[in-house]
Design an enzyme around this catalytic site. Sequence first.
Site, PDB file in Angstrom:
ATOM      1  N   TYR A   8     -16.615  16.743 -15.550  1.00  0.00           N
ATOM      2  CA  TYR A   8     -17.080  15.190 -15.691  1.00  0.00           C
ATOM      3  C   TYR A   8     -18.232  15.157 -14.346  1.00  0.00           C
ATOM      4  O   TYR A   8     -17.946  15.448 -13.336  1.00  0.00           O
ATOM      5  CB  TYR A   8     -15.916  14.294 -15.546  1.00  0.00           C
ATOM      6  CG  TYR A   8     -16.329  12.840 -15.267  1.00  0.00           C
ATOM      7  CD1 TYR A   8     -17.284  12.166 -16.054  1.00  0.00           C
ATOM      8  CD2 TYR A   8     -15.764  12.320 -14.055  1.00  0.00           C
ATOM      9  CE1 TYR A   8     -17.684  10.985 -15.718  1.00  0.00           C
ATOM     10  CE2 TYR A   8     -16.232  11.059 -13.824  1.00  0.00           C
ATOM     11  CZ  TYR A   8     -17.040  10.143 -14.790  1.00  0.00           C
ATOM     12  OH  TYR A   8     -17.547   9.162 -14.389  1.00  0.00           O
ATOM     13  N   ASP A  31      -7.279  18.949 -14.460  1.00  0.00           N
ATOM     14  CA  ASP A  31      -7.568  17.652 -14.961  1.00  0.00           C
ATOM     15  C   ASP A  31      -7.106  17.719 -16.404  1.00  0.00           C
ATOM     16  O   ASP A  31      -7.890  18.070 -17.245  1.00  0.00           O
ATOM     17  CB  ASP A  31      -9.011  17.030 -14.662  1.00  0.00           C
ATOM     18  CG  ASP A  31      -9.226  15.910 -14.970  1.00  0.00           C
ATOM     19  OD1 ASP A  31      -8.648  15.164 -15.962  1.00  0.00           O
ATOM     20  OD2 ASP A  31     -10.375  15.310 -14.377  1.00  0.00           O
ATOM     21  N   LYS A  53      -8.449   6.386 -19.476  1.00  0.00           N
ATOM     22  CA  LYS A  53      -8.674   7.020 -20.477  1.00  0.00           C
ATOM     23  C   LYS A  53      -7.522   6.848 -21.707  1.00  0.00           C
ATOM     24  O   LYS A  53      -7.027   5.619 -21.804  1.00  0.00           O
ATOM     25  CB  LYS A  53      -9.015   8.365 -20.516  1.00  0.00           C
ATOM     26  CG  LYS A  53     -10.337   8.457 -19.457  1.00  0.00           C
ATOM     27  CD  LYS A  53     -11.574   7.804 -19.931  1.00  0.00           C
ATOM     28  CE  LYS A  53     -12.538   7.648 -19.047  1.00  0.00           C
ATOM     29  NZ  LYS A  53     -12.708   8.088 -17.576  1.00  0.00           N
ATOM     30  N   ARG A  95       0.894  -0.976   0.217  1.00  0.00           N
ATOM     31  CA  ARG A  95      -0.130   0.033   0.041  1.00  0.00           C
ATOM     32  C   ARG A  95       0.895   1.207  -0.154  1.00  0.00           C
ATOM     33  O   ARG A  95       0.592   2.283  -0.866  1.00  0.00           O
ATOM     34  CB  ARG A  95      -0.964   0.040   1.072  1.00  0.00           C
ATOM     35  CG  ARG A  95      -1.359   1.311   1.481  1.00  0.00           C
ATOM     36  CD  ARG A  95      -2.844   1.172   2.344  1.00  0.00           C
ATOM     37  NE  ARG A  95      -2.748   0.406   3.573  1.00  0.00           N
ATOM     38  CZ  ARG A  95      -2.046   0.747   4.428  1.00  0.00           C
ATOM     39  NH1 ARG A  95      -1.291   1.772   4.562  1.00  0.00           N
ATOM     40  NH2 ARG A  95      -2.080  -0.138   5.491  1.00  0.00           N
TER      41      ARG A  95
HETATM   42  C1  LIG Z   1     -11.960  14.307 -17.225  1.00  0.00           C
HETATM   43  C2  LIG Z   1     -12.267  13.227 -16.148  1.00  0.00           C
HETATM   44  N1  LIG Z   1     -11.663  13.159 -15.035  1.00  0.00           N
HETATM   45  C3  LIG Z   1     -11.768  12.192 -14.078  1.00  0.00           C
HETATM   46  C4  LIG Z   1     -12.576  11.037 -14.413  1.00  0.00           C
HETATM   47  C5  LIG Z   1     -12.709   9.754 -13.671  1.00  0.00           C
HETATM   48  O1  LIG Z   1     -12.123   8.933 -13.838  1.00  0.00           O
HETATM   49  P1  LIG Z   1     -12.142   7.301 -13.453  1.00  0.00           P
HETATM   50  O2  LIG Z   1     -13.432   6.961 -14.244  1.00  0.00           O
HETATM   51  O3  LIG Z   1     -11.064   6.535 -13.916  1.00  0.00           O
HETATM   52  O4  LIG Z   1     -12.612   7.336 -12.031  1.00  0.00           O
HETATM   53  C6  LIG Z   1     -13.200  10.945 -15.661  1.00  0.00           C
HETATM   54  C7  LIG Z   1     -14.184   9.744 -16.234  1.00  0.00           C
HETATM   55  O5  LIG Z   1     -14.609   9.808 -17.145  1.00  0.00           O
HETATM   56  C8  LIG Z   1     -13.075  11.868 -16.739  1.00  0.00           C
HETATM   57  O6  LIG Z   1     -13.587  11.930 -17.870  1.00  0.00           O
END
Ligand SMILES: Cc1ncc(COP(=O)(O)O)c(C=O)c1O
Length: 378
Positions: A98, A171, A196, A46
């Site tokens: 998101y 992000d 992604k 961990r």
């Molecule tokens: C721009 C963005 N940030 C964060 C996330 C969250 O990621 P995860 O689905 O891997 O938890 C997503 C998921 O679609 C996303 O599109």
Amino acid sequence: MKTDTILAQAGSRRDPLTGAISMPIHPSAAFQHPALGRSTGFDYSRTSNPTRKALEETIAALEGGAGAFAFSSGLAALDAVFRLFSPGDAVVVTEDLYGGTYRLLEKFSRFLNLDFLYLDTSDTAAVVKILEQPGIKGLFVESPSNPFLKVADLEALGKATRERGILFIVDNTFLTPVLCRPMDFGADITVYSATKYLGGHNDLIAGLAVARSKDVSDRLGFIQNATGAVLGPFESWLLLRSLKTLPLRLKKHEENARNAASFLAGHKHVKKMYYPGLPDNPGNAVLARQSAGFGAMIAFEVDSRARVEHILSSVKVFMFAESLGAPESLITFPLVQTHADMDAAVLDRLGLHDRLLRLSIGLEDPSDLLGDLAAVLE
Ligand SMILES: Cc1ncc(COP(=O)(O)O)c(C=O)c1O
């Protein structure tokens, strides 16, 4: 080393015992100590695991950050990052983000007594103005945003946050460090849903957070170990393997996206386009300045809800599914999928309605993609 070299050799040269070129997967939960006060550098997975560490060090090198941390999902990475704030802090947040991040902030992080102020972060003057308010401790930007692909001016926002001692978090999921390195423009932290483009094959869920300074890196490392949502060794290895081809994949993703966007932009049933690679998109010039590419996410509005339903049930090359950044092109209906947990009033204010569709353009032959779009739009 340059980006392509770091990526091509991700995880290599790390096993002097065997000379393995592919980073070995270390599933060990615990590591034996040679003697009291002596350690191989690993105690318990961990806290740190050799395969995860190879991934984390690769990402930190790519971004030019002091440290990187791999989590079990993008949301776990975001959750860890928001734990850097203290009760009573306010954070300015991109308004069209998101839906899962919105849910994390609104339905969960508010328990930490944090306040979130949502704003169009492509409007630099409005952001700079709100940063003047007392109690603002963070700026969280999704750029390009989701689903409207609005572009934030990272350099201007980096300057504004630095002058006020505000933590600037980006992000960067839609672009990846291959196209854009937000820390070059003043970001303190970058976050990724590595599910992604970084993972890139629709076969893992993962998240990454990278810190520019040692101080923030140490605090994030503490949170990662204390809360424990770490990425497992197998997924860490899978991600290392995917990173090797990331620059190649992004080129093809974007080439296909440019074709699809030009086709859609001229179609009679398409009422509005959201793709920052189009010259008339408001974010085009800013993105050209701060990114080596425009990415491969497209949103567009059609003329009726009935057409949306027809498209979603008729696609033959695109798949109706909720993710992005993989070889397979996906079509998403944000209102009922990615953004289903946003309050109705917020959806309304953003104009996120039942005629909006989002495409993640994959790696297929462009003529198959355009053929599919042409067929379902008729
Ligand atoms: C721009 C963005 N940030 C964060 C996330 C969250 O990621 P995860 O689905 O891997 O938890 C997503 C998921 O679609 C996303 O599109």
